[in-house]
Design an enzyme around this catalytic site. Sequence first.
Site, mmCIF file in Angstrom:
data_model
loop_
_atom_site.group_PDB
_atom_site.id
_atom_site.type_symbol
_atom_site.label_atom_id
_atom_site.label_comp_id
_atom_site.label_asym_id
_atom_site.label_seq_id
_atom_site.Cartn_x
_atom_site.Cartn_y
_atom_site.Cartn_z
ATOM 1 N N SER A 155 0.706 -1.231 -0.076
ATOM 2 C CA SER A 155 -0.108 0.000 -0.032
ATOM 3 C C SER A 155 0.856 1.110 -0.004
ATOM 4 O O SER A 155 1.599 1.304 -0.824
ATOM 5 C CB SER A 155 -0.907 -0.063 1.077
ATOM 6 N N ASP A 337 -8.301 -6.142 -5.869
ATOM 7 C CA ASP A 337 -7.845 -4.894 -5.185
ATOM 8 C C ASP A 337 -8.335 -3.602 -6.139
ATOM 9 O O ASP A 337 -7.488 -3.396 -7.176
ATOM 10 C CB ASP A 337 -6.543 -4.786 -4.778
ATOM 11 N N HIS A 394 -6.112 -6.472 -1.645
ATOM 12 C CA HIS A 394 -4.971 -5.457 -1.466
ATOM 13 C C HIS A 394 -3.968 -6.187 -0.543
ATOM 14 O O HIS A 394 -2.838 -6.035 -0.558
ATOM 15 C CB HIS A 394 -5.643 -4.403 -0.641
#
Length: 414
Positions: A155, A337, A394
């Site tokens: 991320s 994601d 994710h």
Amino acid sequence: MKKTILLFVLLALVYCTQNPLFLNETYTTGLINIGKASDIFYWHFESRRNSTADPLVVWLTGGPGCSFELALFLENGPFTVNDNQTLDNNPYSWNTQANLVFVDQPVGTGFSKAANDELVRNEDEVAEDFYAFLLGFLQQNPQYIGKPLFLTGESYAGHFIPAIGAELVKQKNPKINLQGLVIGNGWVTPKLQNPAYGTYAYQNKLISGLQYYTFTKPVLATCEALISINAPLSLTNAVCGLGYQSIVGFNQTPKFNVYDIRKQCLGSLCYNMTNLDNFLARDDVKSALGVSGRTWQECSDTVYVALSHDEIVNLANKVAYVLDSGVKVLVYSGDQDFQCNYLGSLAWVNEMEWTKQEEFKNAKFEEYIINGKSAGQIKSAGILQFFRVYQAGHQVPMDQPEVALAMINKFISN
């Protein structure tokens, strides 16, 4: 002006311990003082195989300002938390063949603390603080001096890892043997990743073709243009946010789980963290970790706001610098994601300017086979790899733990 960092390290060495509370996993924890009134907390686990021979893998969570405990207990750490506040062993923990260190950084994240005047404001300060942290960690854990080091994370760590990697290369400290960077579903090049929101949403039927062509695509194209000309941040954020919200909705809770489009969004991070919140609030847990008296939070708004001007900065040039210095890089991306989707990730990797850019852009994808099954597609050129992971959101190590473990073990053992 370059921030002055004062590093204070305990003179005594930190010795590994075991505790039934943590399933007798061999670990150490520590606080490395950064500046006058700030510190960085870490939790280190010895390799389950051979701690002396195996490399050192460092994990950074994103946010910015989100704690590593989210990954440790939900993704690639040694445990998961049960409803009754006991722990279960994770057979796919990344310390299977590596000495694994989770770091609460920047200062003020998780169990780390920060004075208001020592919060980081940009990636140069992030990198400086982490370099100071790493020197302190190696002083407390000298068995890792010169050990092959891999920086990993996901991320917003797509900003942290390139900046830190470039700083470590620049420092040329013989105690630090950086061998590779691993960026999972990373936020690296906003100019290219923002437009990918529309493309990904349209391809995955999250929005209609009418909405995509008449509103979302033009708005995100304007977002890209504003980033290109360094427009005022308030304007850029407003336009980019409008394009993003046109897909996920304008309510506080998104229409779908932005970290896994197959699921609903539950809670502030789209997942139920109640068990983890309760476990890390226990006095016996905090005492065992050496952080008694501190309050843990999933993500720090204070850290996030301090880095608000950093979000649209492009960090691909730092990745290129690391690659051209001879340090290998793996970029992986779960294809379910939305938040940092694989189309945006592939775009920044393809467009990154480095010595083998054209070779990488022209490389063909191949199936990535694990235990006789295709786990995704991978392409590479030189020491750069891009891996699209099938049926993962994710948090790839949470959704595809076996695949993630095989991926990291292969990367660090090459």
